[in-house]
Design a protein around this motif. Structure first.
Motif, short mmCIF file in Angstrom:
data_model
loop_
_atom_site.label_atom_id
_atom_site.label_comp_id
_atom_site.label_asym_id
_atom_site.label_seq_id
_atom_site.Cartn_x
_atom_site.Cartn_y
_atom_site.Cartn_z
N ALA A 1 -8.82 5.06 -4.92
CA ALA A 1 -7.65 4.20 -4.80
C ALA A 1 -7.62 3.20 -5.95
O ALA A 1 -8.67 2.77 -6.45
N VAL A 2 -6.40 2.84 -6.37
CA VAL A 2 -6.21 1.89 -7.47
C VAL A 2 -5.40 0.69 -6.99
O VAL A 2 -4.36 0.87 -6.33
N VAL B 1 -2.50 1.90 -4.58
CA VAL B 1 -2.04 3.29 -4.55
C VAL B 1 -3.23 4.17 -4.24
O VAL B 1 -4.23 4.16 -4.96
N LEU B 2 -3.13 4.93 -3.15
CA LEU B 2 -4.25 5.77 -2.73
C LEU B 2 -4.29 7.05 -3.56
O LEU B 2 -3.29 7.74 -3.70
N VAL C 1 8.38 6.64 -7.52
CA VAL C 1 8.49 5.46 -6.66
C VAL C 1 7.24 4.60 -6.78
O VAL C 1 7.30 3.39 -7.02
N SER C 2 6.06 5.22 -6.61
CA SER C 2 4.80 4.47 -6.70
C SER C 2 4.64 3.82 -8.06
O SER C 2 4.20 2.66 -8.16
N LEU C 3 4.99 4.54 -9.11
CA LEU C 3 4.83 4.00 -10.46
C LEU C 3 5.75 2.81 -10.68
O LEU C 3 5.34 1.78 -11.23
N THR C 4 7.00 2.90 -10.23
CA THR C 4 7.95 1.81 -10.41
C THR C 4 7.53 0.58 -9.62
O THR C 4 7.59 -0.55 -10.11
N VAL D 1 0.85 -1.19 0.00
CA VAL D 1 0.00 0.00 0.00
C VAL D 1 0.89 1.24 0.00
O VAL D 1 1.81 1.36 0.82
N LEU D 2 0.61 2.16 -0.91
CA LEU D 2 1.40 3.38 -1.06
C LEU D 2 0.48 4.59 -1.13
O LEU D 2 -0.62 4.51 -1.66
N GLY D 3 0.97 5.72 -0.62
CA GLY D 3 0.26 6.98 -0.78
C GLY D 3 0.84 7.77 -1.92
O GLY D 3 1.89 7.43 -2.48
N THR D 4 0.15 8.84 -2.31
CA THR D 4 0.69 9.74 -3.33
C THR D 4 0.92 11.09 -2.70
O THR D 4 0.17 11.52 -1.82
N ARG D 5 1.97 11.75 -3.15
CA ARG D 5 2.32 13.04 -2.56
C ARG D 5 1.99 14.16 -3.54
O ARG D 5 2.87 14.81 -4.09
N GLY D 6 0.72 14.39 -3.83
CA GLY D 6 0.33 15.53 -4.65
C GLY D 6 0.31 16.78 -3.82
O GLY D 6 -0.18 16.78 -2.70
N ARG D 7 0.82 17.87 -4.35
CA ARG D 7 0.81 19.14 -3.63
C ARG D 7 -0.36 20.00 -4.06
O ARG D 7 -1.19 20.39 -3.27
N SER D 8 -0.41 20.35 -5.32
CA SER D 8 -1.51 21.17 -5.80
C SER D 8 -1.48 21.18 -7.32
O SER D 8 -0.47 20.85 -7.93
N GLY D 9 -2.62 21.56 -7.90
CA GLY D 9 -2.68 21.74 -9.34
C GLY D 9 -2.28 20.50 -10.11
O GLY D 9 -2.63 19.37 -9.77
#
Length: 290
Positions: free
Chosen positions: A282-283, A137-138, A123-126, A106-114
């Motif tokens: 989540a995917v 992936v959340l 990292v998540s993609l690999t 289980v992994l999170g994503t680090r989106g900031r904005s926009g």
């Protein structure tokens, strides 16, 4: 022996939301939870680790990160077994290796904005492209909360080679564990060169392609357990668009990714790649053998 659910943590709120999700998943499965921090992660994340923890960067340690994550997991699910580890290596290699002895990553994503928030980190993609186990992936919620089963719906994309699909088995299991509705979706398209201007024949190519989609779906679901609330859907359009549209009404979108032994590049098809970047929920990417 029940294999653990492994979470990649990095101290950020997205990774702590991943801990919440994984703790709930571990409780559903009766599985232990393993929290892993790869200590070279800051090479990718920079100073944002310290920013998220509200500490000067020199005070942020690997022990802080895994301790905080473990406390959060135990507060959310006191009944699960939680272990932690700090691995002094690149995160994608560490997590892919961890996936060899896990029931899920289980992994999170680090989106900031926009625009940045729409795209998935390297990292998540690999990890999703190379892990031997399902990778969740959340995506979607950015309020640092993980509502458990908010919509009560899981969507699984059914591909052309759907017989004995690991992705479908995973989706069925998730639906049973969560008492959720399972939407099995098969996208179909009528190639442009098969259309005709004759008014009596104009709908025939489309009808044949839709019928084929129904047959593929029926074949894939012929052994689905009766206990699952299963809905079958065939939708005209590109699979990427159809599944992304469906993700807006789901808690989890499940897709398969075929693994080719000996291939060193990213082993994600166009559909899996697209939903990882743009899904509203989540995917779960589930490896399928080629």
């Amino acid at each position: 022996m029940v294999l653990p659910i492994v979470v990649g943590v990095d101290g950020s709120e997205p990774s702590l939301r991943a801990v919440d999700w994984a703790a709930d998943e571990a409780a559903l499965r009766g599985a232990p939870l393993r929290l892993v921090y790869a200590s070279l992660w800051e090479r990718y994340e920079g100073g944002s680790l310290a920013e998220d923890l509200n500490k000067p960067s020199e005070q942020v340690t690997a022990e802080d990160i895994v301790r905080t994550a473990a406390q959060r997991a135990r507060m959310r699910r006191p009944d699960i077994a939680v272990s932690t580890d700090v691995l002094p290596e690149e995160p994608e290699y560490a997590l892919v290796r961890e996936g060899r002895n896990a029931c899920a990553l289980v992994l999170g994503t680090r989106g900031r904005s926009g625009f940045v928030e729409m795209l998935l980190g390297s990292v998540s993609l690999t990890v999703a492209a190379h892990a031997d186990c399902p990778v969740i992936v959340l995506r979607g919620s950015h309020d640092n909360q993980v509502p458990a089963g908010a919509r009560g719906r899981i969507v699984v994309g059914v591909g052309e080679q759907a017989t004995d699909s690991a992705a479908l088995r995973f989706a069925v299991q998730e639906a049973k564990l969560r008492h959720a509705t399972l939407d099995a979706v098969r996208a179909w398209r009528c190639p442009a060169h098969e259309t005709t201007d004759h008014p009596l024949l104009a709908g025939e190519p489309a009808r044949l392609h839709e019928q084929h989609a129904v047959e593929v779906l029926d074949k894939a679901l012929k052994d689905a357990p009766a206990a699952v609330d299963l809905h079958r859907r065939t939708v005209e359009g590109p699979a990427r668009r159809v599944l992304l549209d469906a993700s807006h009404e789901a808690d989890l979108l499940v897709v398969g990714a075929r693994r080719n032994p000996g291939h060193l590049g990213l082993q994600l098809g166009r559909v899996a790649h697209a939903v990882l970047h743009h899904s509203a929920c989540a995917v779960a990417v589930v490896p399928e053998q080629a």
